[in-house]
Design an enzyme around this catalytic site. Structure first.
Site, PDB file in Angstrom:
ATOM      1  N   LYS A  89       0.851  -1.197   0.000  1.00 38.01           N
ATOM      2  CA  LYS A  89       0.000   0.000   0.000  1.00 38.01           C
ATOM      3  C   LYS A  89       0.874   1.229   0.000  1.00 38.01           C
ATOM      4  CE  LYS A  89      -4.520   0.716   0.345  1.00 38.01           C
ATOM      5  NZ  LYS A  89      -5.526  -0.270  -0.066  1.00 38.01           N
ATOM      6  N   GLY A 131     -18.423   7.920  -2.328  1.00 36.92           N
ATOM      7  CA  GLY A 131     -17.369   8.035  -3.339  1.00 36.92           C
ATOM      8  C   GLY A 131     -17.571   6.941  -4.378  1.00 36.92           C
ATOM      9  N   ASN A 132     -16.482   6.506  -4.973  1.00 42.37           N
ATOM     10  CA  ASN A 132     -16.576   5.496  -6.040  1.00 42.37           C
ATOM     11  C   ASN A 132     -17.316   4.237  -5.571  1.00 42.37           C
ATOM     12  OD1 ASN A 132     -15.658   2.971  -7.372  1.00 42.37           O
ATOM     13  ND2 ASN A 132     -14.692   4.373  -8.783  1.00 42.37           N
TER      14      ASN A 132
HETATM   15  N1  GLU Z   1      -7.266   0.094  -3.347  1.00 45.24           N
HETATM   16  C1  GLU Z   1      -8.087  -1.036  -3.621  1.00 45.24           C
HETATM   17  C2  GLU Z   1      -8.151  -1.934  -2.400  1.00 45.24           C
HETATM   18  O1  GLU Z   1      -7.972  -1.523  -1.280  1.00 45.24           O
HETATM   19  C3  GLU Z   1      -7.652  -1.758  -4.882  1.00 45.24           C
HETATM   20  C4  GLU Z   1      -6.268  -2.267  -4.879  1.00 45.24           C
HETATM   21  C5  GLU Z   1      -5.792  -2.760  -6.219  1.00 45.24           C
HETATM   22  O2  GLU Z   1      -6.557  -2.742  -7.155  1.00 45.24           O
HETATM   23  O3  GLU Z   1      -4.611  -3.128  -6.283  1.00 45.24           O
HETATM   24  O4  GLU Z   1      -8.488  -3.082  -2.502  1.00 45.24           O
END
Ligand code: GLU
Length: 416
Positions: free
Chosen positions: A106, A220-221
Site C-alpha cells: 500500500k 465516493g466510487n
Molecule cells: N485500493 C483497492 C483496495 O484496497 C484496490 C487495490 C488494487 O486494485 O490493487 O483493494
C-alpha cells in the site's frame, strides 16, 4: 474497551485471532505480523503560487510470498505510516482470500487533493513515481487507485514509470484509463464484487434482496456504485446515504443516480430534495437490512456497535469495524461480510487488468463480469464453509483461509 486504536495494531489483533485458531508456529507468526519493507519519501512539488511544498509519502511492501506486492495509493491529509502498514497488511490477506497471485502492499501521500490544482496533482503523482521507480514494477509491486486517487492519476503514474524505464509499461499500475491499458469494468469493480458477496450471503440468510433496505456511509466510487447496483440488480431500496459532510434519508427510497448528480453539482449531499438531512452517526444506527460502510476506517466501534440495527454489514471500506465492535456484533447475530472479502472486487479486476497488459489482449466487459463473479463467489464460499466448520465470524474465517495460503507459499519457497 479499545479507545482510539492504532490501525496497525487493529490489523495485528485480527491476525492474532486467526493465528490462534490455526495454531500457527510462533516463528511464522512473527514474520506475518510485520511488513517486509517500509519506504519513506519526501516529494518536492512546485505549487501554483511558486512555493515548493515537500509532501511526505510512503510505500509499504507487506508480504510477497504469493506474488508481486499489490495495493492502492491514497492521497489523504490524515495519512500516517501506521494506516498504510495496516492497509498493506489487509491487502496481503485480501489477495490471498481472492486467490490472486499477488502479495500485499500500500502507498500513501499526506496531502489535501481537494485543494490542489490538476497541475499540482500531476507533479505530485509523477514525483511519487520518480522516487519509487526502483521499488515498483509489473513483476515487483503494482499500485492502483484508493482513497482520493483515480484513473487519471494512475495514467500519469504509468506514464512517468514508462518514461523512466524507456519502455511502455502498462502492467506497473492498475486502474488506468481504458485507452492506455485499463480494463473494462474496473471503475465499479469494488461495488460489483460486493454485490456478488451480498447475493451469496442472502442465500445463507434467507433474505429477499428485492425487499431489503440499504444505508450507505460514504458516497465516493465504491459507495455510489454500490447504491446504483443494489437498486438496479436487486431492486433494493436505498434509504440513506452520506459523505464526509453528512447524510440524507428517505424511508421510501432515494434515486442513487439523482443523488450522485446532486453531489457533483453541490459538492455535498445535504439538502437533497425529498430527503431529510441526517448525521453520519445517525445513518449507522438506522433500522435497515444492509449497512455498507464505504468510506474510511474505524467508524464502527464498541461505542456504536450496540446501537447498530442492521442484519448485514457489507464492508466496502477497508477497516471500518474495530475488533471490539466485531465481537459485539457477532454476539448480536449481525453478519459482517469482512472488507478483505467484500471489497476484493477492485483488486480482482486489477488482476484482470494486469493479465491483459501482460498479454496485450483485451477482454470485453462481459468476460470481466463473469470472471469477477466466479472468482469472488468461490472466495465467498471458501470463507463461509470455514466459518461454519469452526463456528466463527466471517472475518476470522477469511483471515484463516488467507493466512493458510500465504504460509503454504512461504513454505514452498523455503522461507520457513
Ligand atoms: N485500493 C483497492 C483496495 O484496497 C484496490 C487495490 C488494487 O486494485 O490493487 O483493494
Amino acid at each position: 474497551m479499545e479507545g482510539k486504536i492504532n490501525l496497525f495494531q487493529m490489523a495485528q489483533k485480527q491476525l492474532d485471532k486467526s493465528f490462534e485458531k490455526l495454531n500457527l508456529d510462533t516463528n511464522i507468526q512473527s514474520i506475518l505480523r510485520v511488513p517486509m519493507k517500509e519506504i519513506h519519501i519526501s516529494i518536492p512539488v512546485k505549487m501554483d503560487n511558486g512555493n515548493i511544498n515537500i509532501f511526505k509519502g510512503f510505500r509499504v511492501q507487506y508480504n510477497n510470498a504469493l506474488g508481486p506486492f499489490k495495493g492502492g495509493i491514497r492521497f489523504h491529509p490524515n495519512e500516517t505510516i501506521d494506516t498504510i502498514k495496516a492497509l498493506s497488511c489487509w491487502m496481503t490477506w485480501k489477495c490471498a482470500v481472492a486467490n490472486l497471485p499477488f502479495g500485499g502492499g500500500k502507498g500513501g501521500v499526506i496531502c489535501e487533493p481537494r485543494n490542489m490544482s490538476d497541475r499540482e496533482l500531476e507533479k505530485l503523482s509523477r514525483g511519487y513515481i520518480d522516487l519509487l521507480s526502483d521499488e515498483i514494477g509489473p513483476e515487483k509491486d503494482i499500485p492502483a487507485p484508493d482513497v482520493y486517487t483515480n484513473s487519471k492519476i494512475m495514467g500519469w503514474m504509468m506514464d512517468e514509470f514508462s518514461k523512466i524505464k524507456g519502455v511502455n509499461s502498462p502492467g506497473v499500475i492498475t486502474g488506468k484509463p481504458i485507452c492506455i491499458g485499463g480494463s473494462q469494468g474496473r471503475e465499479d469493480a469494488t461495488a460489483r464484487g460486493a454485490i456478488y458477496c451480498v447475493r451469496e450471503a442472502s442465500k445463507y440468510l434467507n433474505m429477499d434482496l428485492s425487499n431489503t433496505t440499504v444505508a450507505i456511509s460514504g458516497y465516493g466510487n465504491a459507495g455510489s456504485h454500490m447504491a446504483i447496483l443494489m437498486k438496479e440488480i436487486f431492486g433494493s431500496k436505498i434509504v440513506a446515504v452520506s459523505d464526509s459532510r453528512g447524510g440524507i434519508y428517505n424511508k421510501d427510497g432515494l434515486d442513487p443516480k439523482g443523488v450522485l448528480e446532486y453531489k457533483y453539482k453541490n459538492n455535498s449531499l445535504m439538502d437533497f430534495p425529498d430527503a431529510e438531512n441526517i448525521t453520519n452517526e445517525e445513518l449507522l444506527e438506522l433500522k435497515v437490512d444492509i449497512l455498507c460502510p464505504s468510506s474510511l476506517e474505524g467508524i464502527i466501534t464498541e461505542k456504536n456497535a450496540n446501537n447498530i440495527k442492521c442484519k448485514v454489514i457489507a464492508e466496502l471500506a477497508n477497516g471500518p469495524t474495530n475488533p471490539s465492535a466485531d465481537e459485539i456484533l457477532f454476539e448480536r447475530g449481525v453478519t459482517i461480510i469482512p472488507d478483505i472479502l467484500c471489497n476484493s472486487g477492485g483488486v480482482i479486476v486489477s488482476y484482470f487488468e494486469w493479465v491483459q497488459n501482460i498479454c496485450g489482449y483485451y477482454w470485453p466487459l462481459k468476460k470481466v463480469y463473469q470472471n469477477l463473479d466466479r472468482q469472488i463467489t468461490t472466495a465467498f464460499k471458501n470463507v463461509m464453509s470455514m466459518a461454519i466448520k469452526n463456528n466463527i465470524c466471517l472475518r476470522t474465517s477469511a483471515y484463516m483461509v488467507a493466512v493458510k495460503k500465504v504460509v503454504e507459499a512461504m513454505k514452498s519457497r523455503g522461507w520457513v
